[in-house]
Design a protein around this motif. Sequence first.
Motif, PDB file in Angstrom:
ATOM      1  N   MET A 177       0.844  -1.171   0.000  1.00 58.28           N
ATOM      2  CA  MET A 177       0.000   0.000   0.000  1.00 58.28           C
ATOM      3  C   MET A 177       0.890   1.235   0.000  1.00 58.28           C
ATOM      4  N   GLU A 178       0.549   2.155  -0.837  1.00 55.31           N
ATOM      5  CA  GLU A 178       1.291   3.408  -0.887  1.00 55.31           C
ATOM      6  C   GLU A 178       0.420   4.544  -0.374  1.00 55.31           C
ATOM      7  N   LYS A 179       1.045   5.462   0.329  1.00 56.77           N
ATOM      8  CA  LYS A 179       0.307   6.596   0.885  1.00 56.77           C
ATOM      9  C   LYS A 179      -0.021   7.590  -0.220  1.00 56.77           C
ATOM     10  N   THR A 180      -1.274   7.997  -0.248  1.00 54.53           N
ATOM     11  CA  THR A 180      -1.706   9.038  -1.171  1.00 54.53           C
ATOM     12  C   THR A 180      -1.907  10.330  -0.393  1.00 54.53           C
ATOM     13  N   ASP A 181      -2.114  11.418  -1.113  1.00 54.38           N
ATOM     14  CA  ASP A 181      -2.327  12.706  -0.446  1.00 54.38           C
ATOM     15  C   ASP A 181      -3.637  12.748   0.331  1.00 54.38           C
ATOM     16  N   LYS A 182      -4.635  11.995  -0.120  1.00 53.76           N
ATOM     17  CA  LYS A 182      -5.943  12.015   0.531  1.00 53.76           C
ATOM     18  C   LYS A 182      -6.042  11.037   1.695  1.00 53.76           C
ATOM     19  N   MET A 183      -5.070  10.167   1.863  1.00 51.18           N
ATOM     20  CA  MET A 183      -5.135   9.134   2.896  1.00 51.18           C
ATOM     21  C   MET A 183      -4.852   9.737   4.274  1.00 51.18           C
ATOM     22  N   PRO A 184      -5.753   9.512   5.231  1.00 48.76           N
ATOM     23  CA  PRO A 184      -5.508   9.989   6.596  1.00 48.76           C
ATOM     24  C   PRO A 184      -4.330   9.239   7.227  1.00 48.76           C
ATOM     25  N   ILE A 185      -3.700   9.876   8.171  1.00 51.05           N
ATOM     26  CA  ILE A 185      -2.534   9.275   8.813  1.00 51.05           C
ATOM     27  C   ILE A 185      -2.909   8.019   9.588  1.00 51.05           C
ATOM     28  N   TRP A 186      -4.114   7.961  10.156  1.00 49.69           N
ATOM     29  CA  TRP A 186      -4.516   6.790  10.933  1.00 49.69           C
ATOM     30  C   TRP A 186      -4.691   5.567  10.050  1.00 49.69           C
ATOM     31  N   VAL A 187      -5.047   5.766   8.784  1.00 47.62           N
ATOM     32  CA  VAL A 187      -5.139   4.644   7.847  1.00 47.62           C
ATOM     33  C   VAL A 187      -3.740   4.200   7.443  1.00 47.62           C
ATOM     34  N   PHE A 188      -2.875   5.157   7.155  1.00 49.17           N
ATOM     35  CA  PHE A 188      -1.509   4.827   6.758  1.00 49.17           C
ATOM     36  C   PHE A 188      -0.769   4.086   7.871  1.00 49.17           C
ATOM     37  N   LEU A 189      -0.935   4.516   9.104  1.00 54.51           N
ATOM     38  CA  LEU A 189      -0.254   3.859  10.218  1.00 54.51           C
ATOM     39  C   LEU A 189      -0.758   2.439  10.454  1.00 54.51           C
ATOM     40  N   ILE A 213       2.093  -3.252   5.186  1.00 59.81           N
ATOM     41  CA  ILE A 213       1.334  -4.324   4.541  1.00 59.81           C
ATOM     42  C   ILE A 213       0.962  -3.860   3.147  1.00 59.81           C
ATOM     43  N   SER A 214       1.279  -4.676   2.148  1.00 62.38           N
ATOM     44  CA  SER A 214       1.081  -4.227   0.773  1.00 62.38           C
ATOM     45  C   SER A 214      -0.138  -4.840   0.087  1.00 62.38           C
ATOM     46  N   THR A 215      -0.743  -5.869   0.674  1.00 63.84           N
ATOM     47  CA  THR A 215      -1.884  -6.510   0.019  1.00 63.84           C
ATOM     48  C   THR A 215      -3.086  -6.549   0.954  1.00 63.84           C
ATOM     49  N   ARG A 216      -4.247  -6.694   0.342  1.00 63.75           N
ATOM     50  CA  ARG A 216      -5.473  -6.807   1.129  1.00 63.75           C
ATOM     51  C   ARG A 216      -5.483  -8.121   1.913  1.00 63.75           C
ATOM     52  N   SER A 264      -9.900   0.986   9.016  1.00 63.28           N
ATOM     53  CA  SER A 264      -8.849   1.379   8.081  1.00 63.28           C
ATOM     54  C   SER A 264      -8.950   0.567   6.789  1.00 63.28           C
ATOM     55  N   LEU A 265      -9.223  -0.710   6.898  1.00 62.61           N
ATOM     56  CA  LEU A 265      -9.416  -1.549   5.719  1.00 62.61           C
ATOM     57  C   LEU A 265     -10.602  -1.062   4.897  1.00 62.61           C
ATOM     58  N   LYS A 266     -11.680  -0.727   5.556  1.00 63.88           N
ATOM     59  CA  LYS A 266     -12.861  -0.221   4.842  1.00 63.88           C
ATOM     60  C   LYS A 266     -12.557   1.100   4.135  1.00 63.88           C
ATOM     61  N   TRP A 267     -11.760   1.966   4.765  1.00 61.04           N
ATOM     62  CA  TRP A 267     -11.399   3.233   4.133  1.00 61.04           C
ATOM     63  C   TRP A 267     -10.583   2.977   2.866  1.00 61.04           C
ATOM     64  N   ILE A 268      -9.619   2.088   2.944  1.00 58.89           N
ATOM     65  CA  ILE A 268      -8.793   1.785   1.769  1.00 58.89           C
ATOM     66  C   ILE A 268      -9.633   1.159   0.670  1.00 58.89           C
ATOM     67  N   ASP A 269     -10.526   0.271   1.026  1.00 56.22           N
ATOM     68  CA  ASP A 269     -11.391  -0.365   0.019  1.00 56.22           C
ATOM     69  C   ASP A 269     -12.256   0.663  -0.706  1.00 56.22           C
ATOM     70  N   ARG A 270     -12.747   1.658   0.002  1.00 58.17           N
ATOM     71  CA  ARG A 270     -13.628   2.657  -0.605  1.00 58.17           C
ATOM     72  C   ARG A 270     -12.885   3.712  -1.406  1.00 58.17           C
ATOM     73  N   HIS A 271     -11.670   4.048  -0.994  1.00 51.13           N
ATOM     74  CA  HIS A 271     -11.017   5.220  -1.583  1.00 51.13           C
ATOM     75  C   HIS A 271      -9.863   4.894  -2.531  1.00 51.13           C
ATOM     76  N   THR A 272      -8.901   4.154  -2.078  1.00 52.29           N
ATOM     77  CA  THR A 272      -7.715   3.982  -2.922  1.00 52.29           C
ATOM     78  C   THR A 272      -7.554   2.585  -3.450  1.00 52.29           C
ATOM     79  N   GLY A 273      -7.985   1.611  -2.742  1.00 54.15           N
ATOM     80  CA  GLY A 273      -7.776   0.235  -3.171  1.00 54.15           C
ATOM     81  C   GLY A 273      -6.367  -0.232  -2.869  1.00 54.15           C
ATOM     82  N   TRP A 274      -6.081  -1.431  -3.257  1.00 52.65           N
ATOM     83  CA  TRP A 274      -4.790  -2.045  -2.998  1.00 52.65           C
ATOM     84  C   TRP A 274      -4.021  -2.169  -4.297  1.00 52.65           C
ATOM     85  N   THR A 275      -2.709  -2.060  -4.203  1.00 58.23           N
ATOM     86  CA  THR A 275      -1.871  -2.235  -5.386  1.00 58.23           C
ATOM     87  C   THR A 275      -1.747  -3.715  -5.705  1.00 58.23           C
ATOM     88  N   ASN A 276      -1.666  -4.027  -6.976  1.00 57.41           N
ATOM     89  CA  ASN A 276      -1.555  -5.428  -7.386  1.00 57.41           C
ATOM     90  C   ASN A 276      -0.117  -5.892  -7.394  1.00 57.41           C
TER      91      ASN A 276
END
Length: 88
Positions: free
Chosen positions: A1-13, A18-21, A76-88
């Motif tokens: 998982m890579e941090k985007t500008d819109k990602m909150p710090i609590w999701v990134f932490l 961890i790089s995969t769902r 945090s998982l739900k936030w990533i699923d809705r907004h950025t997704g996971w890298t393949n």
Amino acid sequence: MEKTDKMPIWVFLAFSSISTRKGAMLLIWACVLFTVYTIPWAGIFTDHEWVANLFVIEDWSWFAMMLPISFWYWISLKWIDRHTGWTN
């Protein structure tokens, strides 16, 4: 998982290393299982000695800590699923 500008710090932490769902789900399930383990079962089942030997935790402090941690990982998982997704 890579941090985007819109990602909150609590999701990134929560999933910074961890790089995969699948990895995130393994972490969440491990936390949930440990949360269930930390319930002071020996105080609930007082007439079974094997319960006291298997579950050595006698107070609610670990459970009180693990419950919000498990919830944090889940939201945090739900936030990533809705907004950025996971890298393949």
